[in-house]
Design an enzyme around this catalytic site. Structure first.
Site, PDB file in Angstrom:
ATOM      1  N   LYS A  52     -11.625 -37.201  -5.935  1.00 38.25           N
ATOM      2  CA  LYS A  52     -11.249 -35.875  -6.440  1.00 38.25           C
ATOM      3  C   LYS A  52      -9.822 -35.541  -6.010  1.00 38.25           C
ATOM      4  CE  LYS A  52     -16.022 -34.484  -6.743  1.00 38.25           C
ATOM      5  NZ  LYS A  52     -17.196 -33.858  -6.145  1.00 38.25           N
ATOM      6  N   GLN A  96     -18.511 -30.245  -1.269  1.00 37.90           N
ATOM      7  CA  GLN A  96     -19.153 -31.503  -1.633  1.00 37.90           C
ATOM      8  C   GLN A  96     -20.613 -31.492  -1.159  1.00 37.90           C
ATOM      9  OE1 GLN A  96     -17.780 -34.121  -3.484  1.00 37.90           O
ATOM     10  NE2 GLN A  96     -19.903 -34.818  -3.470  1.00 37.90           N
ATOM     11  N   ASP A 119     -17.228 -26.140  -9.802  1.00 34.11           N
ATOM     12  CA  ASP A 119     -18.369 -27.018 -10.098  1.00 34.11           C
ATOM     13  C   ASP A 119     -19.281 -26.393 -11.151  1.00 34.11           C
ATOM     14  OD1 ASP A 119     -18.413 -29.509  -8.903  1.00 34.11           O
ATOM     15  OD2 ASP A 119     -19.090 -28.747  -6.955  1.00 34.11           O
TER      16      ASP A 119
END
Ligand code: NDP
Length: 282
Positions: A52, A96, A119
């Protein structure tokens, strides 16, 4: 033989579009910025976070990296999220998953300001998705839709079957297909006559996490097959939830594993960062 949908190529196109938008924002004095939070030592999570950050670098998005020890408390993590929520120079916050067991994931995800939830997991954004007006859409599901549309396939009126109903893939994919005017059926582990339902699908999206589960007899001639599954076989190689070798002879279009849906997730994350930045600076 099916056309193979190249997720690497399509994800690259999206990253290049994001890069161009990031340059425009920077020219206007705005630097898009994503905060990535990792708690603990999970090796797979470390790889995801590294990828990422690399994608941010490529796209011209600043990344703030928080790599916290396993011993981090829930209060400490919530305080960090809060600080980033209030930091105007940070446009997106990504925590995460999975988090260590002593931290309540739901509580942490709820803490992220919806406008910074890149997200797309916050219930507020999930709600917007269900009424068809989300700006920040869950990345893997949004990636599936891009793969279909950018392959020149019209979803409108098509018989769409989604296998899997998880909150992060199956359910949002179904909602996005519906928003594109597909006629959507969702299958799960309690579904009866699944083979028959799948064999009726013009567009079949599979996200169950079962190695090569979908065989040729569950596929309609010429169907579009989007395989979200990532499974590691005994020989160490990756495969999808669809038996690719069988399906490729019958489908019209198919995504491979790896190289199909996988690369799309990060590209859509980058896209969400830019969307968040644009909205916050509108
Ligand atoms: P979950 O385990 O959360 O959900 C699996 C779903 O599949 C459940 O709804 C379950 O049904 C259903 N299911 C399981 N077995 C069957 C069966 N035999 N028949 C019908 N339905 C079944 O998985 P995720 O949605 O998180 O992930 C699915 C796959 O996608 C995994 O391989 C994962 O690694 C991959 N993935 C890939 C991503 C990418 O970037 N490419 C991102 C996210 C996931 P029920 O609800 O009834 O239990």
């Amino acid at each position: 033989m099916a056309v193979i949908i190249d997720g690497k190529k399509i994800s690259q196109e999206i990253k290049d579009e994001v890069k161009a938008k990031a340059e425009q924002l920077k020219a206007a004095g705005i630097e898009p910025c994503l905060a990535v939070i990792l708690v603990g030592e999970d090796p797979a999570s470390r790889v995801y976070v590294r990828n990422k950050k690399r994608a941010c670098e490529y796209c011209g998005i600043k990344s703030l990296s928080y790599e916290l020890p396993e011993s981090t408390t829930e209060e400490e993590l919530l305080a960090l999220v809060d600080k980033l929520n209030n930091d105007k120079s940070c446009n997106g916050i990504l925590v995460q998953l999975p988090l260590p067991k002593h931290i309540n994931e739901e509580k942490v995800l709820l803490k992220i300001k919806p406008e910074k939830d890149v997200d797309g997991f916050h219930p507020y954004n999930v709600g917007l998705l269900s009424i068809g007006s989300a700006d920040l859409k869950a990345c893997t599901p949004a990636g599936c839709i891009e793969l279909i549309k950018r392959s020149g396939i019209d979803i409108c009126g098509k018989n769409c079957v989604v296998v899997g109903r998880s909150n992060i893939v199956g359910k949002p994919v179904g909602m996005l297909l519906l928003a594109e005017n597909g006629t959507v059926t969702t299958c799960h582990s309690k579904t009866k006559n699944m083979a028959e339902i799948c064999a009726n699908a013009d567009i079949l999206v599979v996200a169950i996490g079962k190695e090569k589960f979908i065989k040729a007899d569950m596929i309609k001639e010429g169907a579009v097959i989007i395989d979200v599954g990532i499974n590691r076989m005994e020989d160490g190689k990756l495969c999808g939830d669809v038996d690719f070798d069988e399906a490729v002879t019958k489908a019209g279009y198919i995504t491979p594993v790896p190289g199909g849906v996988g690369p799309m997730t990060i590209a859509m994350l980058m896209n969400n960062c830019i969307t968040a930045c644009e909205k916050q600076n509108a």
